[in-house]
Design a protein around this motif. Sequence first.
Motif, mmCIF file in Angstrom:
data_model
loop_
_atom_site.group_PDB
_atom_site.id
_atom_site.type_symbol
_atom_site.label_atom_id
_atom_site.label_comp_id
_atom_site.label_asym_id
_atom_site.label_seq_id
_atom_site.Cartn_x
_atom_site.Cartn_y
_atom_site.Cartn_z
ATOM 1 N N VAL A 56 33.578 32.606 45.355
ATOM 2 C CA VAL A 56 34.596 32.722 44.318
ATOM 3 C C VAL A 56 34.211 33.877 43.416
ATOM 4 O O VAL A 56 33.034 34.005 43.037
ATOM 5 N N GLY A 57 35.177 34.714 43.075
ATOM 6 C CA GLY A 57 34.891 35.834 42.185
ATOM 7 C C GLY A 57 36.093 36.206 41.344
ATOM 8 O O GLY A 57 37.204 35.745 41.588
ATOM 9 N N ILE A 58 35.828 37.043 40.347
ATOM 10 C CA ILE A 58 36.898 37.629 39.546
ATOM 11 C C ILE A 58 36.665 39.126 39.490
ATOM 12 O O ILE A 58 35.537 39.599 39.642
ATOM 13 N N SER A 59 37.743 39.849 39.271
ATOM 14 C CA SER A 59 37.624 41.289 39.131
ATOM 15 C C SER A 59 38.878 41.845 38.480
ATOM 16 O O SER A 59 39.964 41.302 38.670
ATOM 17 N N GLN A 60 38.705 42.922 37.739
ATOM 18 C CA GLN A 60 39.853 43.642 37.204
ATOM 19 C C GLN A 60 40.401 44.611 38.247
ATOM 20 O O GLN A 60 41.517 45.097 38.111
ATOM 21 N N GLN A 61 39.615 44.888 39.267
ATOM 22 C CA GLN A 61 40.019 45.765 40.368
ATOM 23 C C GLN A 61 39.626 45.084 41.680
ATOM 24 O O GLN A 61 38.635 45.448 42.322
ATOM 25 N N MET A 62 40.398 44.075 42.077
ATOM 26 C CA MET A 62 40.039 43.271 43.242
ATOM 27 C C MET A 62 39.734 44.102 44.485
ATOM 28 O O MET A 62 38.776 43.830 45.182
ATOM 29 N N MET A 63 40.560 45.103 44.757
ATOM 30 C CA MET A 63 40.364 45.859 45.997
ATOM 31 C C MET A 63 39.037 46.604 45.984
ATOM 32 O O MET A 63 38.357 46.688 47.004
ATOM 33 N N VAL A 64 38.636 47.110 44.835
ATOM 34 C CA VAL A 64 37.344 47.792 44.724
ATOM 35 C C VAL A 64 36.223 46.785 44.940
ATOM 36 O O VAL A 64 35.272 47.036 45.691
#
Length: 124
Positions: free
Chosen positions: A46-54
């Motif tokens: 499980v993760g979070i990101s402001q730039q998922m594709m990166v």
Amino acid sequence: MNPVHFRARPIDREADWPTWLTPEEREYGQDGLYRFYDARRQLLYVGISQQMMVRWSAHRNRAKWWAQVAYVAVSFFPGDCPISSATAERASIAHEKPPHNKNHTCPSPAVELSLRPHVPPSGF
């Protein structure tokens, strides 16, 4: 506004990364929470990101577990949402215990109890 959750779907982990999000998911941007599952639909990470594709590209290049990824589920938390993606991530990791997460794995019992209401629905 409430979070928007998309059900788990197959992902071609070797495809060109712009195709990793569906057109409907892309309408919400790339800032959100994601869950990767294996072919048996077992949660891997499980993760979070402001730039998922990166971030997903980094997983593809570095994560030993990437070869097991068969499904992905994404959730988006608009700015006026009552919970944040970071809270949802901590709650998911605390309660679902994905095997490849290293952070947020051992919250205190009180913290774990306080996070329980913020666990997003399972991807399946």
